[in-house]
Design a protein around this motif. Structure first.
Motif: not given
Length: 643
Positions: A252-253, A255-260, A383, A387
């Motif tokens: 999940d981290a 995925l969140q980094k990729y989104y940011n 997000f 996701k």
């Protein structure tokens, strides 16, 4: 040979040291590296390198196109030949010499031409919403999948348009006389009345009664026709992003980094829908003409400000933009930079509110008066909504990176652990699969199956693989995929005993002899008809032309139109191979009906197109002749320079 290397690795390393280190003393470290760097290139044109990656990409593209067109009939050996590989390289060289000439002549394309080309492209079309607006997020994602940014797409399109100018100038100047088009059309549509007489092999089959001795002799002379193919039972591994993806699970981290890090991909830029009135000003307009245009724009600006509800009608009556005037000046939805009005246009329009009318805006095209009819603010997808899509994309990216990182290791491991694929399967978490293969591709498998790869099959049936049961060296399948295999059992090609295939031998013998009897009978009948000029036995007369064969085989049609039309009736005989023999009686020659003007004009245009293509090819040949072309011999072609 490979088995010798494996069993004497220390000896081979010592020999390599003896060979390589003295060489370094002569050419130096940098020179030695430069020598090997040329392996990455296949040719150069005027100093510009054509890389093996460029060549391989074009080769894969043509293989993929052939695979899509031919389906189950696709055979890579038809495309992947030395002659065809040279044709591909020649095409890349021609493209490079044209690019150099385009640069020498300083040819380019205007921003407006680039925008028009992009708007008509499939990429922009795929990103359009039902209302005609462009989904910028989808547009950027489509380009990203192709490895491009919008700016790179702009430059690619500009480059493509620039290259087209050279060929376009040649094509536009091509000319074909109307008389030539008329003559060729008359030949194509000339009709000949013919009657046919067929000699079918099936009608002679009952006359062929082979003896056992004849079948034995035929079998002995055609044993290879009845041989069963060699087969190999194999274990195999495929290393690719798809096979590695099962072992890749982004957190999940991640995925969140990729989104940011890629938030711009999930942001839809603000758009406006606007209408405009354009008073055009040519670039070479005089100061007086510019002032006159400005006064006209000021007058219309005052008019629409006084009657804002009449904007569409005023635009329809006065705007000099042919693309939007008929629609009341409507430009549809657009984002910054999508209308070729320049920075001043964007700055003014994107600062306006809905239903607001601008003051006169000056651009490179003239003077604009703009009314904003709708505003869509920028939107960023949350997000949670993206996701799953990010997980899929990131998994693909990580698997691709794993492939890049693991490809060399996989290649080395299947070579070093030559007696088993299991070490490589365990290390890279791959599944060992099994199959039975033959030296030729299997038409029952999908055309793109790795088991149908010609290089892979050649490696499987090499002596080292069959006799020593060693792993084959990893074969590059293209499109980021490697395959290695190990033969577990082998059955060589075998010729069955005559008794086992006697029915097949008889059938083939009867077919060949029946066709031969049909040919002999047909040839004898042709000689008799040429003397007697008889008409008995022929079918009803039909009228055939080069454009309408009426079911007549191509070989027969060619013979019919080669017959002397001044000596009728004429008789022609045609050997149709396994279909037997046919005689055609040419009774008369009927001139073509007068071509209507439209068909004649179309024919003239087609002939001009062929002539233009010929001239374009000659032009490229001339460019190539004065270019410095160097081959590196990577494709088996002759090395050397061409000036």
């Amino acid at each position: 040979m490979l088995d010798f290397f494996r069993n004497h690795q220390r000896l081979m390393m010592f020999m390599l040291v003896l060979v390589i280190l003295p060489g370094l003393g002569f050419v130096g470290i940098q020179g030695f590296r430069g020598f090997f760097d040329e392996s990455a290139n296949v040719a150069s044109v005027n100093g510009h390198k054509i890389t093996r990656a460029d060549f391989d990409s074009r080769m894969r593209q043509q293989l993929d196109q052939a695979r899509q067109m031919l389906g189950a009939q696709f055979d890579p050996k038809i495309i992947d030949t030395p002659d065809h590989r040279k044709d591909i390289l020649d095409g890349l060289i021609d493209q490079r010499v044209v690019a150099d000439e385009t640069q020498r002549l300083h040819l380019t394309a205007s921003d407006d031409a680039v925008r028009r080309a992009e708007m008509s492209s499939g990429i922009v079309a795929s990103a359009k919403n039902p209302d005609g607006s462009i989904d910028l997020d989808r547009y950027k994602q489509t380009l990203a999948m192709m490895g491009m940014t919008p700016e790179q797409f702009d430059e690619s399109m500009r480059y493509s348009l620039s290259l087209q100018q050279l060929q376009g100038s040649i094509v536009s100047s091509a000319f074909t006389p109307k008389s030539l088009a008329q003559n060729l059309t008359d030949l194509a549509e000339q009709q000949r009345e013919v009657q046919g007489l067929a000699f079918h092999p099936a009608d002679y089959a009952s006359k062929v009664q082979p003896t056992d001795a004849q079948l034995q002799a035929f079998y002995d002379a055609h044993k290879s026709d009845f041989a069963t193919p060699a087969t190999a039972q194999i274990q195999y591994l495929v290393l690719s992003p798809a096979t590695l993806a099962a072992g890749v699970t982004p957190s999940d981290a991640d995925l969140q980094k990729y989104y940011n890090d890629n938030i711009a991909h999930y942001r839809t830029e603000g758009e406006v829908r606007a209408s405009h009135i354009l008073i055009a000003v040519p670039k070479d307009a005089s100061p007086a003409d510019r002032e006159k245009a400005k006064q006209k724009a000021d007058q219309l600006d005052a008019e629409v400000k006084a009657h804002p509800d009449q904007f569409a009608k005023i635009a329809q009556d006065n705007s000099q933009d042919p693309g939007s005037a008929s629609k009341g000046g409507d430009l549809g939805y657009f984002g910054p930079g999508m209308i070729a009005g320049g920075k001043a246009f964007d700055d003014a329009v994107f600062a306006m509110k809905k239903d607001e009318i601008s003051n006169v805006i000056q651009s490179d095209f003239g003077y604009h008066i703009v009314k904003v009819t709708d505003v869509k603010p920028a939107v960023t997808k949350p997000f949670a909504d993206v996701k799953d899509s990010i997980a899929k994309d990131l998994k693909t990216q990580l698997a691709t990176k794993s492939y890049t990182d693991d490809a060399d290791g996989f290649t080395s491991l299947v070579y070093e652990k030559s007696k088993s694929l299991q070490p490589a399967a365990d290390k890279y978490k791959l599944q060992v699969q099994t199959a039975t293969v033959t030296p030729a591709p299997n038409s029952a498998l999908p055309p793109d199956s790795p088991l149908n790869n010609a290089k892979f099959l050649a490696a499987v049936f090499a002596d080292d693989s069959l006799k020593q049961h060693n792993n084959i060296q990893a074969v590059d399948l293209g499109n980021n995929a490697l395959i290695s295999a190990r033969v577990t059992d082998y059955k060589p090609s075998a010729v069955p005993a005559l008794d086992a295939v006697k029915d097949a031998v008889r059938q083939k013998y009867v077919a060949e002899q029946s066709a031969e009897l049909a040919r002999k009978d047909g040839a004898a009948q042709l000689a008799a008809l040429e003397k007697s000029k008889a008409t008995t036995g022929f079918s009803s007369a039909v009228k055939v032309s080069r454009n309408n064969a009426q079911g007549v085989p191509p070989a027969a049609l060619s013979a019919i139109f080669k017959a002397d039309g001044g000596k009728l009736p004429a008789y022609v005989g045609v050997d149709l191979g396994s279909d037997g023999y046919a005689i055609y009686r040419v009774n008369s020659v009927l001139p073509a009906a007068p071509a209507d003007p439209q068909r004649l004009a179309a024919a003239q245009q087609q002939i001009a197109s062929v002539e233009a293509q010929s001239q374009a090819e000659a032009y490229v040949e001339a460019l190539r002749a004065r270019s410095k072309v160097k081959y590196y011999g990577s494709l088996g072609s002759a090395q050397g320079d061409s000036n």
